[in-house]
Scaffold this motif. Sequence first.
Motif, PDB file in Angstrom:
ATOM      1  N   GLU A 127       0.854  -1.181   0.000  1.00 55.44           N
ATOM      2  CA  GLU A 127       0.000   0.000   0.000  1.00 55.44           C
ATOM      3  C   GLU A 127       0.892   1.233   0.000  1.00 55.44           C
ATOM      4  O   GLU A 127       1.761   1.372   0.853  1.00 55.44           O
ATOM      5  CB  GLU A 127      -0.894  -0.001   1.241  1.00 55.44           C
ATOM      6  N   LYS A 149      -9.106  -3.999  -5.457  1.00 56.57           N
ATOM      7  CA  LYS A 149      -8.313  -3.461  -4.337  1.00 56.57           C
ATOM      8  C   LYS A 149      -8.320  -1.931  -4.408  1.00 56.57           C
ATOM      9  O   LYS A 149      -8.599  -1.355  -5.453  1.00 56.57           O
ATOM     10  CB  LYS A 149      -6.865  -3.974  -4.401  1.00 56.57           C
ATOM     11  N   PRO A 150      -7.975  -1.270  -3.299  1.00 58.32           N
ATOM     12  CA  PRO A 150      -7.912   0.202  -3.318  1.00 58.32           C
ATOM     13  C   PRO A 150      -6.897   0.715  -4.352  1.00 58.32           C
ATOM     14  O   PRO A 150      -5.952   0.020  -4.712  1.00 58.32           O
ATOM     15  CB  PRO A 150      -7.454   0.549  -1.891  1.00 58.32           C
ATOM     16  N   LYS A 151      -7.100   1.934  -4.804  1.00 51.80           N
ATOM     17  CA  LYS A 151      -6.254   2.529  -5.852  1.00 51.80           C
ATOM     18  C   LYS A 151      -4.808   2.727  -5.420  1.00 51.80           C
ATOM     19  O   LYS A 151      -3.918   2.798  -6.262  1.00 51.80           O
ATOM     20  CB  LYS A 151      -6.824   3.887  -6.286  1.00 51.80           C
ATOM     21  N   ASN A 152      -4.561   2.830  -4.110  1.00 54.40           N
ATOM     22  CA  ASN A 152      -3.184   3.055  -3.666  1.00 54.40           C
ATOM     23  C   ASN A 152      -2.433   1.749  -3.401  1.00 54.40           C
ATOM     24  O   ASN A 152      -1.322   1.771  -2.906  1.00 54.40           O
ATOM     25  CB  ASN A 152      -3.148   3.959  -2.437  1.00 54.40           C
ATOM     26  N   TRP A 153      -3.020   0.606  -3.730  1.00 51.30           N
ATOM     27  CA  TRP A 153      -2.306  -0.666  -3.630  1.00 51.30           C
ATOM     28  C   TRP A 153      -1.594  -0.920  -4.946  1.00 51.30           C
ATOM     29  O   TRP A 153      -2.129  -0.650  -6.024  1.00 51.30           O
ATOM     30  CB  TRP A 153      -3.266  -1.807  -3.320  1.00 51.30           C
TER      31      TRP A 153
END
Length: 194
Positions: A127, A149-153
Motif C-alpha cells: 500500500e 483493491k484500493p487505488k493506492n495498492w
Amino acid sequence: MGTLQLNTHGLATLSVPYKFNFTSSSHKALGLSRHLSISRGRIRAVRTVLESESLAREPEEPPAVDFAFVHSVLLPDGTPDVHFRSACGGQKLRDIMLDNNIELYGPYARPLLNCAGGGTCGTCMVEVVEGKELLTPRTDKEKEKLKRKPKNWRLACQTTVGKPDSRGLLVIQQLPEWKAHEWTYETIAPSEEP
C-alpha cells in the motif's frame, strides 16, 4: 599547516613546520621546532578560490529516494514497526525491498508460492501511503490483479520507483492484506526558529 611561496622563476617553496620529540635517558622530553623547505617543479595558477566560497559549498549527496516501510504487525509496545531505507530511483520496488531485507511476501516467501517478479501471482502487494507521484502508473498486469483493491495498492514487482535522479519520500505499508492495525501518516513541518 604550511605556507606556499612562489618566486619570480615560477618555482614553489613549501614550508611546513614540524616538531620532534626526543626522550633522554632521564625521560625528559626535548621539543625541537624546525621548518622543512621542499622545492617543487613549476606550478601554474588556474584560478583562485575565496575562502568563504570554499567553505560554503558542501558536497552534494547523490540523488536518492527515502523509504519508510511499515510492517503489518505492531511491536510489543504497540507502535508500528517502521524500517527506514534509502535507494536510488529507476529500480523496481520489489528489488529495493529484497535488497534491503524488507519483508515482501510474508507467508508466500517460499519458492513456488510466488512468481518471482513476473506479476502473475499478486503476492507482492503493498500500500502506497505517501509518495505515489514518484511511482510509474499501474501496468496492465496490476490493473488485472488489483481491480478489486484500493487505488493506492500496487504490485511491487511491477512498480518502478522514479528515475535515477529522483528525490523524495515514499511511505509503504507492507502486506496490506495482513494489516492488523490502523495508523495514520502525518507530515510535521519543522518548527520556525524565533
